[in-house]
Design a protein around this motif. Structure first.
Motif, PDB file in Angstrom:
ATOM      1  N   ILE A  21      68.866  40.868  -0.178  1.00  0.00           N
ATOM      2  CA  ILE A  21      69.904  40.982   0.850  1.00  0.00           C
ATOM      3  C   ILE A  21      69.722  39.921   1.927  1.00  0.00           C
ATOM      4  CG2 ILE A  21      70.729  42.464   2.735  1.00  0.00           C
ATOM      5  CD1 ILE A  21      70.092  44.865   0.829  1.00  0.00           C
ATOM      6  N   LYS A  22      68.486  39.729   2.381  1.00  0.00           N
ATOM      7  CA  LYS A  22      68.219  38.725   3.411  1.00  0.00           C
ATOM      8  C   LYS A  22      68.617  37.329   2.949  1.00  0.00           C
ATOM      9  CE  LYS A  22      64.427  40.917   5.992  1.00  0.00           C
ATOM     10  NZ  LYS A  22      62.979  40.814   6.338  1.00  0.00           N
ATOM     11  N   GLN A  23      68.307  36.994   1.707  1.00  0.00           N
ATOM     12  CA  GLN A  23      68.649  35.656   1.211  1.00  0.00           C
ATOM     13  C   GLN A  23      70.149  35.487   1.015  1.00  0.00           C
ATOM     14  OE1 GLN A  23      66.256  33.629  -1.679  1.00  0.00           O
ATOM     15  NE2 GLN A  23      64.416  34.793  -1.179  1.00  0.00           N
ATOM     16  N   LEU A  24      70.842  36.554   0.640  1.00  0.00           N
ATOM     17  CA  LEU A  24      72.300  36.479   0.538  1.00  0.00           C
ATOM     18  C   LEU A  24      72.923  36.225   1.904  1.00  0.00           C
ATOM     19  CD1 LEU A  24      72.975  39.424  -1.944  1.00  0.00           C
ATOM     20  CD2 LEU A  24      73.470  37.003  -2.369  1.00  0.00           C
ATOM     21  N   ILE A  25      72.454  36.942   2.915  1.00  0.00           N
ATOM     22  CA  ILE A  25      72.996  36.783   4.276  1.00  0.00           C
ATOM     23  C   ILE A  25      72.672  35.405   4.830  1.00  0.00           C
ATOM     24  CG2 ILE A  25      72.811  37.609   6.663  1.00  0.00           C
ATOM     25  CD1 ILE A  25      72.424  40.436   5.503  1.00  0.00           C
ATOM     26  N   SER A  26      71.434  34.955   4.626  1.00  0.00           N
ATOM     27  CA  SER A  26      71.053  33.628   5.133  1.00  0.00           C
ATOM     28  C   SER A  26      71.805  32.514   4.415  1.00  0.00           C
ATOM     29  CB  SER A  26      69.540  33.413   4.988  1.00  0.00           C
ATOM     30  OG  SER A  26      69.169  33.359   3.618  1.00  0.00           O
ATOM     31  N   GLY A  27      72.307  32.831   3.204  1.00  0.00           N
ATOM     32  CA  GLY A  27      73.103  31.846   2.465  1.00  0.00           C
ATOM     33  C   GLY A  27      74.564  31.834   2.880  1.00  0.00           C
ATOM     34  N   GLY A  28      74.920  32.637   3.879  1.00  0.00           N
ATOM     35  CA  GLY A  28      76.281  32.622   4.410  1.00  0.00           C
ATOM     36  C   GLY A  28      77.226  33.620   3.763  1.00  0.00           C
ATOM     37  N   HIS A  29      76.708  34.487   2.909  1.00  0.00           N
ATOM     38  CA  HIS A  29      77.563  35.474   2.246  1.00  0.00           C
ATOM     39  C   HIS A  29      77.716  36.738   3.096  1.00  0.00           C
ATOM     40  CE1 HIS A  29      77.355  32.952  -1.299  1.00  0.00           C
ATOM     41  NE2 HIS A  29      76.034  32.982  -1.242  1.00  0.00           N
ATOM     42  N   THR A  30      78.863  37.392   2.963  1.00  0.00           N
ATOM     43  CA  THR A  30      79.097  38.668   3.631  1.00  0.00           C
ATOM     44  C   THR A  30      78.669  39.775   2.677  1.00  0.00           C
ATOM     45  OG1 THR A  30      81.009  37.727   4.791  1.00  0.00           O
ATOM     46  CG2 THR A  30      80.814  40.137   4.740  1.00  0.00           C
TER      47      THR A  30
END
Length: 365
Positions: A21-30
């Protein structure tokens, strides 16, 4: 990109998929969490997730309730219009997939073990096989944690070989679970960490503990940690757990989010499961910290250990086989334990680094 992670509890997604989840968010995804609201929903919201409540019954298969669940998923996805949906846990793999059947959305499913319904022959197994068969044809990718489950899905034409891919369990955060070598204190400490259901082999563990406590006295300690779900028909009765605790067979420690703290106090982690596991995360985390593993030669469990190198395999449902394996640990000298622990850490580092799993998920976007 709008990314959904769906599971039967927010607790699961926080404890098993937090770094994803953290990597998805840091990658700019909602990131949307579609799961029943629980104590961990607020924690996930603080990470930056949008938490959406969905009603999921536990093990029940009441047709009216199950249809209502699918309708709930349909309404949620019609509103969110996600680009990718990652499903975890059995009902989500089925119902969430069916709900998104006609949406232009990528569906990524995760088979983390097949549980009790796939033990032997039963009506539940037949129903689940049918539901998996009609739902999984819609999935773009299906991740499996062990080869037994992958072969069962392919051989039964539930999934195609092109859909299917093997990943190393849920992976382990090797920074969080660092090598921990215990000092010599003359006591061998064992712990079982799991959902407290019968199929995890907990009664067998208690019987083996009783035998070894009678033989070795205070030179051996046994502990039990996990969540007691009294609504689950397979739950170990809390009264029985408390009796083991009061009789001095084993200490009951309850549930915790700080598994590494429990592992530091123990030499060996035990899981005599005959449940159809994926690859048990508790065993992977323990081995990463250099703890000896004793588990069954059973689906999913056998992947977590190299027999006689990083731990020992025993026969499922056999108190005698389990007791013999535990006694091997008791009789090891300190140097041998350290060597086996380091071998376990090396094995996990090579095969079960969490980043391998996260990279597979990110490749699906």
């Amino acid at each position: 990109m709008k990314v959904v992670l769906s599971a039967n509890t927010s607790w699961y997604l926080y404890n098993f998929r937090k770094n994803t989840i953290k990597q998805l968010i840091s990658g700019g995804h909602t990131v949307y969490i579609v799961a029943p609201i629980d104590d961990y929903s607020n924690i996930l919201a603080k990470l930056g997730c949008h938490c959406v409540d969905v009603k999921l019954s536990g093990r029940g298969m009441n047709p009216l309730n199950e249809i209502q669940t699918i309708i709930s998923f349909v309404k949620i996805y019609k509103k969110i219009r996600p680009d990718v949906i990652f499903n975890f846990t059995p009902k989500n793999n089925i119902y969430s997939t069916l709900a998104a059947y006609h949406l232009p959305t990528k569906i990524i499913n995760n088979i983390a073990g097949l549980g009790t319904a796939f033990i032997g022959r039963s009506v539940s197994k037949s129903i689940l096989m049918f539901l998996y068969k009609i739902s999984q044809r819609r999935a773009n990718r299906i991740f499996f944690q062990n080869t037994d489950d992958l072969k069962q899905f392919v051989n039964n034409k539930i999934a195609s070989e092109s859909q299917s891919r093997l990943i190393p369990g849920s992976g382990v955060d090797l920074n969080r679970f660092g090598l921990d070598e215990r000092s010599v204190d003359g006591v061998t400490n064992f712990i079982l960490i799991a959902r407290l259901i019968l199929e995890k082999g907990i009664p067998e563990y208690a019987k083996a503990a009783t035998i070894l406590k009678d033989k070795y006295g205070d030179k051996v300690h046994f502990s039990l940690a996990g969540f007691v779900d009294q609504d689950n028909p397979s739950a170990v009765p809390l009264e029985l757990i408390n009796k083991w605790h009061d009789d001095g067979v084993m200490r009951f420690l309850g549930k915790t989010d700080k598994v590494e703290d429990l592992l530091q106090d123990n030499d060996c982690v035990v899981l005599p499961s005959y449940y159809r596991e994926g690859v048990p995360k508790s065993l992977l985390e323990a081995a990463a910290m250099g703890k000896i593993i004793v588990t069954t030669d059973n689906v999913g469990c056998r992947e977590a250990v190299i027999d006689n190198e990083t731990g020992y395999l025993c026969e499922p449902r056999s108190v005698l086989s389990l007791t013999c394996a535990l006694e091997k640990v008791i009789l090891m000298d300190h140097k041998a334990r350290e060597e086996m622990g380091r071998a376990g850490r090396d094995y996990i580092s090579r095969r079960f680094d969490e980043q391998i799993v996260i990279n597979e998920y990110l490749s699906c976007l």
